[in-house]
Each structure stands twice: as C-alpha cells, then as structure tokens.
Design a protein around this motif. Structure first.
Motif, PDB file in Angstrom:
ATOM      1  N   LEU A   1      13.240   9.660   0.236  1.00  0.00           N
ATOM      2  CA  LEU A   1      12.458   9.957  -0.967  1.00  0.00           C
ATOM      3  C   LEU A   1      11.239   9.047  -1.081  1.00  0.00           C
ATOM      4  CD1 LEU A   1      15.230  10.425  -3.723  1.00  0.00           C
ATOM      5  CD2 LEU A   1      14.182  12.164  -2.268  1.00  0.00           C
ATOM      6  N   GLU A   2      10.156   9.632  -1.535  1.00  0.00           N
ATOM      7  CA  GLU A   2       8.959   8.862  -1.875  1.00  0.00           C
ATOM      8  C   GLU A   2       8.770   8.988  -3.377  1.00  0.00           C
ATOM      9  OE1 GLU A   2       5.475   9.798   0.841  1.00  0.00           O
ATOM     10  OE2 GLU A   2       7.013  11.167   1.551  1.00  0.00           O
ATOM     11  N   VAL A   3       8.809   7.869  -4.063  1.00  0.00           N
ATOM     12  CA  VAL A   3       8.714   7.894  -5.519  1.00  0.00           C
ATOM     13  C   VAL A   3       7.442   7.190  -5.967  1.00  0.00           C
ATOM     14  CG1 VAL A   3       9.789   7.066  -7.648  1.00  0.00           C
ATOM     15  CG2 VAL A   3      11.204   8.028  -5.824  1.00  0.00           C
TER      16      VAL A   3
ATOM     17  N   VAL B   1       3.092   2.331  -8.371  1.00  0.00           N
ATOM     18  CA  VAL B   1       3.668   1.818  -7.135  1.00  0.00           C
ATOM     19  C   VAL B   1       4.296   3.008  -6.428  1.00  0.00           C
ATOM     20  CG1 VAL B   1       4.060  -0.610  -7.693  1.00  0.00           C
ATOM     21  CG2 VAL B   1       5.759   1.077  -8.397  1.00  0.00           C
ATOM     22  N   GLU B   2       4.161   3.052  -5.103  1.00  0.00           N
ATOM     23  CA  GLU B   2       4.862   4.062  -4.328  1.00  0.00           C
ATOM     24  C   GLU B   2       6.035   3.365  -3.652  1.00  0.00           C
ATOM     25  OE1 GLU B   2       2.687   6.617  -1.648  1.00  0.00           O
ATOM     26  OE2 GLU B   2       4.516   7.167  -0.584  1.00  0.00           O
ATOM     27  N   ILE B   3       7.215   3.937  -3.823  1.00  0.00           N
ATOM     28  CA  ILE B   3       8.426   3.343  -3.275  1.00  0.00           C
ATOM     29  C   ILE B   3       8.999   4.324  -2.249  1.00  0.00           C
ATOM     30  CG2 ILE B   3      10.737   2.474  -3.837  1.00  0.00           C
ATOM     31  CD1 ILE B   3       9.466   2.207  -6.796  1.00  0.00           C
TER      32      ILE B   3
ATOM     33  N   THR C   1      10.428  18.404   6.423  1.00  0.00           N
ATOM     34  CA  THR C   1       9.396  18.942   5.548  1.00  0.00           C
ATOM     35  C   THR C   1       9.358  18.061   4.306  1.00  0.00           C
ATOM     36  OG1 THR C   1      10.957  20.410   4.446  1.00  0.00           O
ATOM     37  CG2 THR C   1       9.754  21.315   6.312  1.00  0.00           C
ATOM     38  N   GLU C   2       8.232  18.098   3.616  1.00  0.00           N
ATOM     39  CA  GLU C   2       8.080  17.289   2.423  1.00  0.00           C
ATOM     40  C   GLU C   2       7.958  18.210   1.221  1.00  0.00           C
ATOM     41  OE1 GLU C   2       4.726  14.682   2.684  1.00  0.00           O
ATOM     42  OE2 GLU C   2       5.166  13.673   0.796  1.00  0.00           O
ATOM     43  N   LEU C   3       8.801  17.971   0.211  1.00  0.00           N
ATOM     44  CA  LEU C   3       8.793  18.816  -0.985  1.00  0.00           C
ATOM     45  C   LEU C   3       8.088  18.097  -2.114  1.00  0.00           C
ATOM     46  CD1 LEU C   3      12.557  19.779  -0.849  1.00  0.00           C
ATOM     47  CD2 LEU C   3      10.657  21.295  -0.301  1.00  0.00           C
TER      48      LEU C   3
HETATM   49 MG    MG Z   1       4.014   9.726   1.911  1.00  0.00          MG
END
Ligand code: MG
Ligand code: ADP
Ligand code: ZN
Length: 480
Positions: free
Chosen positions: A9-11, A154-156, A214-216
């Motif tokens: 996950l990218e948050v 911030v991206e986590i 894939t990225e959702l």
């Molecule tokens: Mg990314």
C-alpha cells in the motif's frame, strides 16, 4: 490452481499544519476556491519555496511512531509531470534521499501477529484539484481550485508484505490509528486527507516470485479499498487462468459500478525525470530534534491497548478498539475517572453512543455528550436509581438535548421504584386477583414466577427495579 495475493500500500497523509509546505498560505479545508494561494503555490515563475518547520516536525514524529530510521540528511526532488492542477509542471517530493526509511507496523489477523515492513516515509506537496462536474449549466467546462496546491503530505510506502485483503485492512487501520493518535493527520478519508493506493499482484501459491502488479487508485474509504482489491485479485486470476498475462498499469476504481478501469499504463520512475530541487537546500535533521520528538511522543496504540487491559480489566478486542482512537480512549478514561466503573462505561461507549454517532453522522467531539454525562448515567443505573432499560430512554434524550441524566430523570419522573413496602403491596394485589395462579405456583409450577413479575412491572409502568420485584414476588408467593 491456488493463487496467493501480494499487496503493498502507498498511503498519502495530509499533515496537520496550519500553513502549507513551502509558503504561508492557510491549509483550511473548504475555503472559497483559490482564496488560499500565493505566488509560490500558484507556481508563478521566480517564486521561491521555503520549507515549513512544522512539516518536518510532524513527518519526523510519524516516522518515529512507525519505527523508521530518520535520515539526518535528506533531499527534496522535482517529480516532473503534467497535470492541469499542477501549476509548476512538477511536484516537490523526495526521491532517492527520503527523510525516513525501514520502519514496520505490527498487525494481528485471526490471532496471528505479523510485521509489515515500511519501505519509506517521505515529504511531498499536494497538487490542486480539478472539478469537472456539479455545474449543470456549464457541463463542458472544468475548473481548477489551487487551495490544496502545496499542502504538505507524507507518503508512506509499505513493502509488498501483505498476503490478503484482510491483512491490508488491518495494516491501514493500524496506520490510521498511529497517525491519528500522534496528531499527525486527521485521517478523514472522505475529506481526502488520508488517501490510499493499493498495489496488487497474484502468484501461484507456494511460488517465491512476485507476479506483475497493478496499482489501484481512488480508494477513498476502507470499504472501497477492500472491494477494489477483491475485484482486482479475481480479475488477475481469471486472466492468468485463461492463459493471459497481467499488464502493469494504473487502474481507477469506480465505486458506483463496483469495477475498475485501466487509467494509464504504469509510468516508471525515469518517466518523471527526478532531479534534486535546486531551490531548496538539503534537509538536515539534528539529533536533538529527533530526541525532542521522541520525548514528546504520545502513547502509541499498541502500548495504550496493553495499558487499558491492565488498568481497567477490559477485554482485548475492546481495548484495541479504544486504543485506535485518541478521542474515544480519552473520553473513556475521563468517564471512568469520574464514575469508577470501567465495564458499564465501556458498554455505553461502544453500544448506544457509537450507534447514536453513526446515526447522526456526528463525531464524538461534535456531539453534546461529555464524559460527565456518561458517568452520571452509569452512576444512576449502578446506584439502582433507574433501570438499565430506563437508562436507554435517558440516553436518547441526553444525546438529543445535551441535558444531564439526573435532570432528565426528574423531568420525566423516571425514578425506579425500589421501595420494598410499595412493591410488596402491589405484589399482594396481583396475587389476590389471581388465586388460581398462586395455587399453581404453590403446587410446584415455579415457572409461574415470571408471570407475576411481569404483572408487577406492568402495574408500575416498568419503573420497578426488576431485581427487587423478583425477590418481593417470591417472598409474597411463598408466605402463607
Ligand atoms: Mg508510488
Ligand atoms: P511506484 O512509484 O512505482 O508506485 P513505489 O515504490 O512508490 O513505486 O511503490 C510501489 C508499491 O508497490 C509498494 O507499496 C510495494 O510494496 C508494492 N509492490 C511492489 N511490487 C509488488 C508486487 N509484485 N505485487 C504487489 N505489490 C507490489
Ligand atoms: Zn501559497
């Protein structure tokens, strides 16, 4: 064949600062379009960014709470891409030298504990917002609101350590709890201040290699996240089963249709032409800054959960639930401090109060209920002044009006009848009016007791103390 999902996950979490990342404009939500802007966040040529110290403080706090290593020197970078609501034509982010890396979050799914790695947490600025619809008379126009441009995030990024949608859900819940309790982010997914992209791939069970992912995107609630991932896992399995292969791409979830659509083929890092931001010096975080942040770190959810169990003797699941929200756990502890009864206080919180908040879409802090309200209600019930049943009536009125329970009880004349002599009198009247039932009871049909109790409760319009009625009726029936 059996397939195993692999999820990372990218948050993106919006930091709770008053002003933007690189200028002094307000971050206030809902201001009139483009009112919170200046040359810096409008991207006017020649305007220079100045880093907001509070952004660094909150990013370091979040990173430490997630067990990340703080890089003492980090670097801002330009991530170049075109978007109508990205006026500079690039986003200021961090790339190969982020402020922090190598953390982890502990989750527990079906009783099994697991650590989910956090690859990195870096600082970046948000883009503006494009509005395409909601303008019935001008459907061919798009509008741009740059109030959000330059708001700090911030991206986590997690490691691809998650193996089911349930684990992903647990990870995001825990992350949200940590960001909330540390007051780094509001975590309101509907307002977009917590956003989550899910990277999903599947592989044959037992395989050690990852499949193509894939990225959702566009998953603005926990429910959407769950459904979108489930849909994607099935979609990929079907493709592989029919001999096809997965294309690495970004897909957009459409909640109304319950489907995702290909949005674009996945861009690679080199497509962004990252380079060090020439307008900002490398960011130096000194040891003293890190130590100070550690010293002022509030109690984190896992520690709080253990303490709540220990201190109040409440079940693990409830402690977990309380510890995930700072507002709820503080409310709970304050209530117990006043009424000294953890279990009943907990039951009101997770039962009636939560239900009432859900029904009215109110947050705990927006409601009219304070810990003193719940504590007083608990006191009245535990003291036998009103029954639990009356308590629910009192609660409803209290929730709607904010009046205190004692006042409501007086106004509604709800006081429970706990006067033994009065109850005995009623019990004798009931017995006298139904000699045949008395005879049956005395003949051994003791199950008849409930009927007598019911009659007495009815005669008192439900205001009698049920426990007491039980005892009194028994006594009356068993005397000669
Ligand atoms: Mg990314
Ligand atoms: P990008 O900028 O390309 O999205 P990031 O490094 O920001 O790359 O994020 C990649 C995300 O994808 C991480 O959360 C990572 O755990 C996840 N990921 C990488 N490979 C896979 C895979 N094969 N299956 C599922 N998730 C993956
Ligand atoms: Zn500005």
């Amino acid at each position: 064949m059996n397939y195993e999902p692999v999820i990372g996950l990218e948050v993106h979490a919006q930091l709770l600062t008053r002003t933007k990342c690189f200028c002094a404009c307000s971050t206030e939500f809902g201001a009139s379009p483009n009112s919170n802007t200046c040359p810096v966040c409008l991207g006017l040529p020649g305007a220079l960014p100045v880093l907001n110290r509070e952004v660094v403080r909150l990013a370091v706090r979040a990173a430490l709470a997630l067990g990340c290593h703080i890089n003492r020197i980090s670097q801002f970078a330009r991530k170049n891409y075109f978007y109508p609501d990205l006026p500079k034509g690039y986003q200021i982010s961090q790339y190969d030298k982020p402020i922090s890396e190598h953390g982890a979050i502990a989750i527990k799914v079906n009783g099994t504990a697991k650590r989910v790695g956090i690859t990195r947490l870096h600082i970046e600025e948000d883009a503006g917002k494009s509005l395409h619809d909601g303008f019935p008379d001008s459907s061919e126009k798009s509008y741009i609101d740059l109030n959000r441009s330059g708001v700090p995030l911030v991206e986590i990024v997690s490691e691809p350590d998650l193996r089911s949608t349930t684990e992903a859900y647990a990870y995001l819940s825990k992350l949200k709890a940590i960001l909330e309790t540390t007051e780094v982010c509001n975590c309101d997914m509907e307002k977009g201040n917590l956003r989550c992209d899910a990277n999903v791939s599947v592989r044959p069970a037992g395989s050690s290699e990852f499949g193509t992912r894939t990225e959702l995107k566009n998953l603005n609630s926990f429910r959407f996240l769950q459904r979108a991932m489930e849909y994607e896992i099935l979609r990929q399995v079907e493709i592989l089963e029919s001999g096809g292969h997965i294309v690495q791409e970004t897909r957009l979830w459409n909640a109304d249709e319950g489907k995702s659509y290909s949005m674009r083929s996945k861009e690679e890092a080199h497509d962004y032409r990252y380079f060090p931001e020439p307008d900002l010096l490398p960011l130096v975080v000194e040891d003293a800054f890190v130590e100070e942040t550690l010293k002022t770190m509030p109690e984190l959810p896992d520690a709080k959960k253990d303490r709540l169990i220990e201190q109040y003797g409440i079940p693990e699941g409830d402690a977990d639930w309380l510890a995930s929200s700072r507002t709820f756990s503080e409310f709970f502890e304050e209530t117990v401090r006043i009424c000294k009864k953890p279990r009943p206080a907990l039951n009101w919180l997770k039962g009636e109060l939560t239900a009432a908040l859900n029904n009215t879409s109110l947050g705990l802090q927006e409601s009219k209920i304070s810990p003193a309200h719940i504590a007083e209600l608990v006191g009245l019930i535990e003291g036998g002044v009103i029954s639990g049943k009356m308590g629910k009536v009192v609660f409803e009125e209290m929730f709607a009006t904010g009046k205190f329970p004692r006042k409501i009880v007086e106004e509604k004349n709800l006081v429970q009848i706990s006067d033994v002599t009065a109850l005995e009198k009623i019990a004798r009247e009931v017995a006298a009016s139904s000699p045949e039932n008395v005879a049956k009871y005395r003949g051994g049909r003791t199950g008849n007791l409930a009927w007598f109790v019911g009659q007495v409760m009815k005669a008192t319009k439900g205001q009698a103390n049920p426990q007491l009625v039980n005892e009194v009726v028994k006594k009356v029936l068993e005397e000669n």
